[in-house]
Scaffold this motif. Sequence first.
Motif, mmCIF file in Angstrom:
data_model
loop_
_atom_site.group_PDB
_atom_site.id
_atom_site.type_symbol
_atom_site.label_atom_id
_atom_site.label_comp_id
_atom_site.label_asym_id
_atom_site.label_seq_id
_atom_site.Cartn_x
_atom_site.Cartn_y
_atom_site.Cartn_z
ATOM 1 N N PRO A 186 15.562 -47.175 13.620
ATOM 2 C CA PRO A 186 16.872 -47.546 14.179
ATOM 3 C C PRO A 186 17.154 -49.041 14.071
ATOM 4 O O PRO A 186 18.308 -49.453 13.931
ATOM 5 C CB PRO A 186 16.766 -47.099 15.640
ATOM 6 C CG PRO A 186 15.766 -45.980 15.616
ATOM 7 C CD PRO A 186 14.766 -46.361 14.562
ATOM 8 N N ALA A 187 16.089 -49.869 14.121
ATOM 9 C CA ALA A 187 16.279 -51.316 14.036
ATOM 10 C C ALA A 187 16.764 -51.759 12.662
ATOM 11 O O ALA A 187 17.262 -52.883 12.515
ATOM 12 C CB ALA A 187 14.977 -52.034 14.380
ATOM 13 N N GLU A 188 16.647 -50.881 11.661
ATOM 14 C CA GLU A 188 17.065 -51.231 10.306
ATOM 15 C C GLU A 188 18.505 -50.799 10.005
ATOM 16 O O GLU A 188 18.991 -51.010 8.893
ATOM 17 C CB GLU A 188 16.110 -50.608 9.291
ATOM 18 C CG GLU A 188 14.697 -51.185 9.368
ATOM 19 C CD GLU A 188 13.723 -50.449 8.483
ATOM 20 O OE1 GLU A 188 13.306 -51.023 7.464
ATOM 21 O OE2 GLU A 188 13.371 -49.290 8.828
ATOM 22 N N ILE A 189 19.159 -50.209 10.995
ATOM 23 C CA ILE A 189 20.568 -49.816 10.863
ATOM 24 C C ILE A 189 21.348 -50.633 11.881
ATOM 25 O O ILE A 189 21.180 -50.477 13.082
ATOM 26 C CB ILE A 189 20.751 -48.304 11.105
ATOM 27 C CG1 ILE A 189 19.841 -47.500 10.168
ATOM 28 C CG2 ILE A 189 22.209 -47.916 10.905
ATOM 29 C CD1 ILE A 189 19.880 -46.003 10.397
ATOM 30 N N LEU A 190 22.185 -51.539 11.408
ATOM 31 C CA LEU A 190 22.783 -52.548 12.270
ATOM 32 C C LEU A 190 24.201 -52.206 12.690
ATOM 33 O O LEU A 190 24.941 -51.543 11.967
ATOM 34 C CB LEU A 190 22.806 -53.898 11.539
ATOM 35 C CG LEU A 190 21.479 -54.464 11.048
ATOM 36 C CD1 LEU A 190 21.695 -55.857 10.464
ATOM 37 C CD2 LEU A 190 20.438 -54.513 12.159
ATOM 38 N N GLU A 191 24.551 -52.719 13.864
ATOM 39 C CA GLU A 191 25.939 -52.703 14.302
ATOM 40 C C GLU A 191 26.696 -53.810 13.567
ATOM 41 O O GLU A 191 26.139 -54.857 13.235
ATOM 42 C CB GLU A 191 26.024 -52.938 15.811
ATOM 43 C CG GLU A 191 25.410 -51.831 16.653
ATOM 44 C CD GLU A 191 26.221 -50.544 16.617
ATOM 45 O OE1 GLU A 191 27.457 -50.630 16.376
ATOM 46 O OE2 GLU A 191 25.634 -49.475 16.819
ATOM 47 N N ALA A 192 27.967 -53.589 13.340
ATOM 48 C CA ALA A 192 28.775 -54.598 12.666
ATOM 49 C C ALA A 192 29.007 -55.793 13.585
ATOM 50 O O ALA A 192 29.299 -55.632 14.765
ATOM 51 C CB ALA A 192 30.111 -54.000 12.238
ATOM 52 N N THR A 193 28.832 -57.008 13.024
ATOM 53 C CA THR A 193 29.109 -58.239 13.755
ATOM 54 C C THR A 193 29.896 -59.177 12.836
ATOM 55 O O THR A 193 29.807 -59.070 11.608
ATOM 56 C CB THR A 193 27.818 -58.944 14.190
ATOM 57 O OG1 THR A 193 27.104 -59.370 13.024
ATOM 58 C CG2 THR A 193 26.940 -58.026 15.036
ATOM 59 N N PRO A 194 30.650 -60.106 13.406
ATOM 60 C CA PRO A 194 31.378 -61.056 12.559
ATOM 61 C C PRO A 194 30.466 -61.828 11.614
ATOM 62 O O PRO A 194 30.856 -62.121 10.481
ATOM 63 C CB PRO A 194 32.051 -61.988 13.575
ATOM 64 C CG PRO A 194 32.222 -61.141 14.800
ATOM 65 C CD PRO A 194 31.005 -60.257 14.834
ATOM 66 N N ALA A 195 29.253 -62.168 12.059
ATOM 67 C CA ALA A 195 28.336 -62.929 11.212
ATOM 68 C C ALA A 195 27.985 -62.162 9.941
ATOM 69 O O ALA A 195 27.758 -62.765 8.881
ATOM 70 C CB ALA A 195 27.071 -63.270 11.988
ATOM 71 N N LEU A 196 27.941 -60.838 10.033
ATOM 72 C CA LEU A 196 27.619 -60.009 8.876
ATOM 73 C C LEU A 196 28.859 -59.685 8.045
ATOM 74 O O LEU A 196 28.767 -59.553 6.818
ATOM 75 C CB LEU A 196 26.961 -58.708 9.330
ATOM 76 C CG LEU A 196 25.566 -58.815 9.945
ATOM 77 C CD1 LEU A 196 25.191 -57.515 10.640
ATOM 78 C CD2 LEU A 196 24.533 -59.170 8.882
ATOM 79 N N LEU A 197 29.996 -59.551 8.698
ATOM 80 C CA LEU A 197 31.193 -59.055 8.005
ATOM 81 C C LEU A 197 32.065 -60.165 7.422
ATOM 82 O O LEU A 197 32.656 -59.982 6.362
ATOM 83 C CB LEU A 197 32.032 -58.209 8.967
ATOM 84 C CG LEU A 197 31.382 -56.936 9.507
ATOM 85 C CD1 LEU A 197 32.364 -56.197 10.410
ATOM 86 C CD2 LEU A 197 30.910 -56.026 8.384
ATOM 87 N N ASN A 198 32.150 -61.300 8.111
ATOM 88 C CA ASN A 198 33.046 -62.359 7.651
ATOM 89 C C ASN A 198 32.358 -63.232 6.614
ATOM 90 O O ASN A 198 31.219 -63.650 6.799
ATOM 91 C CB ASN A 198 33.484 -63.248 8.824
ATOM 92 C CG ASN A 198 34.330 -62.493 9.831
ATOM 93 O OD1 ASN A 198 34.986 -61.516 9.494
ATOM 94 N ND2 ASN A 198 34.317 -62.949 11.068
#
Length: 455
Positions: free
Chosen positions: A14-26
């Motif tokens: 589960p730790a290898e599947i991330l929630e979306a965050t601005p740091a990852l998306l922008n």
Amino acid sequence: MPNLYDRFLEFLSPAEILEATPALLNDQRRRFVSEPDIILQPHSIENVQEIMRFCFEHRIPVTPQGGNTGLCGAAVASGGVLLNLSKINRIREINLADNSITVEAGVILQNVQKAAAEAGRLFPLSLASEGSCEIGGNIACNAGGLNVLRYGSMRDLVLGLEVVLPNGELVSHLQPLHKNTTGYDLRHLFIGSEGTLGIITAATLKLFARPQTIATAWIGLDDIESAVQLLTAVQGHFAERLTSFELISRYALALSSEFSHLKQPTDANWHVLLELTDSVPDAALDEKLAEFLYQNGQENSIIAQSEQERLDLWTLRENISASQRKLGTSIKHDIAVPIAQVAAFVHQCAPALETRFPGIQIVCFGHLGDGSLHYNTFLPDVLSNDAYCYEDAVNSIVYEHILACHGTIAAEHGIGTIKKHWLPSVRTPSEIALMRAIKAQLDPHGIMNPGKLLP
């Protein structure tokens, strides 16, 4: 498309599947926002392979991401998997006999520099984003930076690569071989490929002796022609000791000086920051540089007399990018021309831009030692991303003059999404067809970073 979360959970934690965050998306410039179906951050090379096997089988697009510091939209995902490599971040080996270091793709550049320094060596790649950019991304865009003049770009610093192909197969040649003529050197396919051919997971990189002596000078000059003449003279006199030769316009220095709260070292139309390094002690290097500058008529100059003065000079250079933010959104150009053509480009391009866009502001600075410039343009009264509506019109003028000077539209940052429609202007149809053929062979389903690089 299968239920991705449940299917990936079959072989990922589960730790290898991330929630979306601005740091990852922008993206770095807040110009693009990724819209992936899922974000994965594998913790092992084996899991990268599993992800790629699954995506290959199900024709799921994969967008590799490192430190997310790119400036051309190459790590922006539209659907599919956003594959972040930041947890693949071990320093595997330092080999002093071969002057090499083997690191994984997610290692931050600054940490590679630190590990090399602790081993008594130098890893010379130096970028403004070195505190957050990662080695995999540096390789994928063939990063350049401040020390290309002496040490070369990332392509020159890679001895071996480990890559996961689109079908999940691992190709690993990490041996620190300094000579190897056994056929095609496949590592060079992946260096500069912007994630369109495979996933770089590790690399063996060259190390060098650490400098024992540094001499740093700031010189004010009337024009770029004088800077080019100085470069030629310094190279002829100091040879390989010349490590950096940075060109800075009056306007760029004024912005950085105000932003940095540091006095401008010289008053001139153009400025050069040059640095000499020597791997053996030479207490007289400062004096030799001072004498050379005096004999060459460069009296409008200073030489750093302490490490703090040296750092202040470099702060003025490195803060140019940050100091531009008050001007609003820029249309950036990461360009290169033969060094002998730099002055002609600047003299001819600026008037053409000013004629088409009265009041346009141009911030010009960069690595004169290798002919690459950052040529950033700001439209009057356009402070937001609305400036991008004029990007093609501005680029048409800039690139017309770049091509007339036999240059390139991408020197360090790559092509990504924002320059791919310009690629035919600098690559022949035969070259682009060959690139497409290579991609089709390695990535027959077109899942690797789709929509990037190739038009």
